[in-house]
Motif scaffolding. Structure first.
Motif, PDB file in Angstrom:
ATOM      1  N   GLY A 168       9.369  -7.676  -2.155  1.00 46.05           N
ATOM      2  CA  GLY A 168       8.039  -7.011  -2.255  1.00 46.05           C
ATOM      3  C   GLY A 168       7.856  -5.895  -2.836  1.00 46.05           C
ATOM      4  O   GLY A 168       6.948  -5.728  -3.785  1.00 46.05           O
ATOM      5  N   PRO A 169       8.501  -4.934  -2.937  1.00 45.61           N
ATOM      6  CA  PRO A 169       8.312  -3.725  -3.469  1.00 45.61           C
ATOM      7  C   PRO A 169       8.625  -3.907  -4.985  1.00 45.61           C
ATOM      8  O   PRO A 169       8.123  -3.224  -5.936  1.00 45.61           O
ATOM      9  N   VAL A 170       9.623  -4.806  -5.515  1.00 42.56           N
ATOM     10  CA  VAL A 170       9.943  -5.072  -6.704  1.00 42.56           C
ATOM     11  C   VAL A 170       8.918  -5.771  -7.582  1.00 42.56           C
ATOM     12  O   VAL A 170       8.529  -5.280  -8.532  1.00 42.56           O
ATOM     13  N   PHE A 171       8.350  -6.690  -6.861  1.00 45.26           N
ATOM     14  CA  PHE A 171       7.023  -7.516  -7.517  1.00 45.26           C
ATOM     15  C   PHE A 171       5.744  -6.396  -7.546  1.00 45.26           C
ATOM     16  O   PHE A 171       4.864  -6.471  -8.354  1.00 45.26           O
ATOM     17  N   ALA A 172       5.460  -5.493  -6.558  1.00 46.99           N
ATOM     18  CA  ALA A 172       4.634  -4.602  -6.532  1.00 46.99           C
ATOM     19  C   ALA A 172       4.629  -3.553  -7.762  1.00 46.99           C
ATOM     20  O   ALA A 172       3.762  -3.176  -8.394  1.00 46.99           O
ATOM     21  N   THR A 173       6.072  -3.372  -8.002  1.00 42.70           N
ATOM     22  CA  THR A 173       6.256  -2.117  -9.277  1.00 42.70           C
ATOM     23  C   THR A 173       5.917  -2.938 -10.362  1.00 42.70           C
ATOM     24  O   THR A 173       5.298  -2.339 -11.453  1.00 42.70           O
TER      25      THR A 173
END
Length: 202
Positions: free
Chosen positions: A168-173
């Motif tokens: 989740g946070p990786v793809f948001a980044t």
């Protein structure tokens, strides 16, 4: 703005066809807003730039949920002036950022902080290319500052940056790097590789 990605998914298993087909079906939610074309090399998705990485995230998370080692390779682009099949791909000239670089870094960090975790660990490496004239290195350095404060920064590598963490946070980044750096209506490209369930760390 014309934006899209060419994505290729590689599950390392005998039943790779089943994993790929199930992963592609995870993008059904986005089909009303996307043009999606699949051939024997890659899947093209063309649609709103803010939906590109959520769609790629859902596709990859579905494949990774199988537990097998999966790799995704993607070339992502917005504002490309040379696509032969769509007249809307010409960038709008004379655009400027509504927010300063520091404000964009802060907004990107806030978006990543609010990203929902999926419970799937991934590693990613990517390179960002803000093309055209102007202060492109300022944009790249600003993006690097954001990445180092994103919570998923792993390390700098030659020619790219490595991220690691929950999908989740990786793809948001990745999405924030793509959307907030480089001219808003200019041509920006991103080269990406994502891996999950790799045996290498073990």
């Amino acid at each position: 703005m014309f934006s899209g990605a060419q994505i290729s998914l590689y599950p390392m298993c005998d039943d790779f066809v089943g994993v790929i087909l199930k992963a592609i079906s995870a993008m059904d939610f986005y089909r009303p807003n996307f043009r999606i074309e699949t051939d024997d090399i890659s899947t093209l998705i063309v649609g709103p730039p803010e939906q590109l990485f959520p769609a790629i995230r859902d596709l990859f998370a579905s494949a990774a949920a199988s537990g097998v080692h999966c790799v995704l390779s993607a070339t992502v682009s917005r504002g490309c002036p040379g696509e032969p099949d769509d007249p809307i791909c010409t960038p709008i000239s004379g655009s400027s950022h509504e927010l300063s670089l520091a404000e964009r870094i802060g907004a990107a960090r806030a978006h990543v902080d609010g990203a929902k975790k999926l419970g799937q660990e991934v590693a990613a490496q990517f390179s960002l290319y803000p093309l055209g004239e102007g202060h492109h290195m300022d944009e790249i350095y600003g993006c690097i500052d954001f990445l180092k404060a994103s919570g998923v920064f792993d390390r700098s590598k030659n020619f790219c940056t490595k991220l690691r963490g929950d999908a989740g946070p990786v793809f948001a980044t990745l999405s924030e790097a793509f959307l907030r750096f480089g001219a808003p209506q200019g041509h920006v490209a991103l080269d990406l590789t994502v891996s999950a369930n790799s045996p290498s760390p073990r």
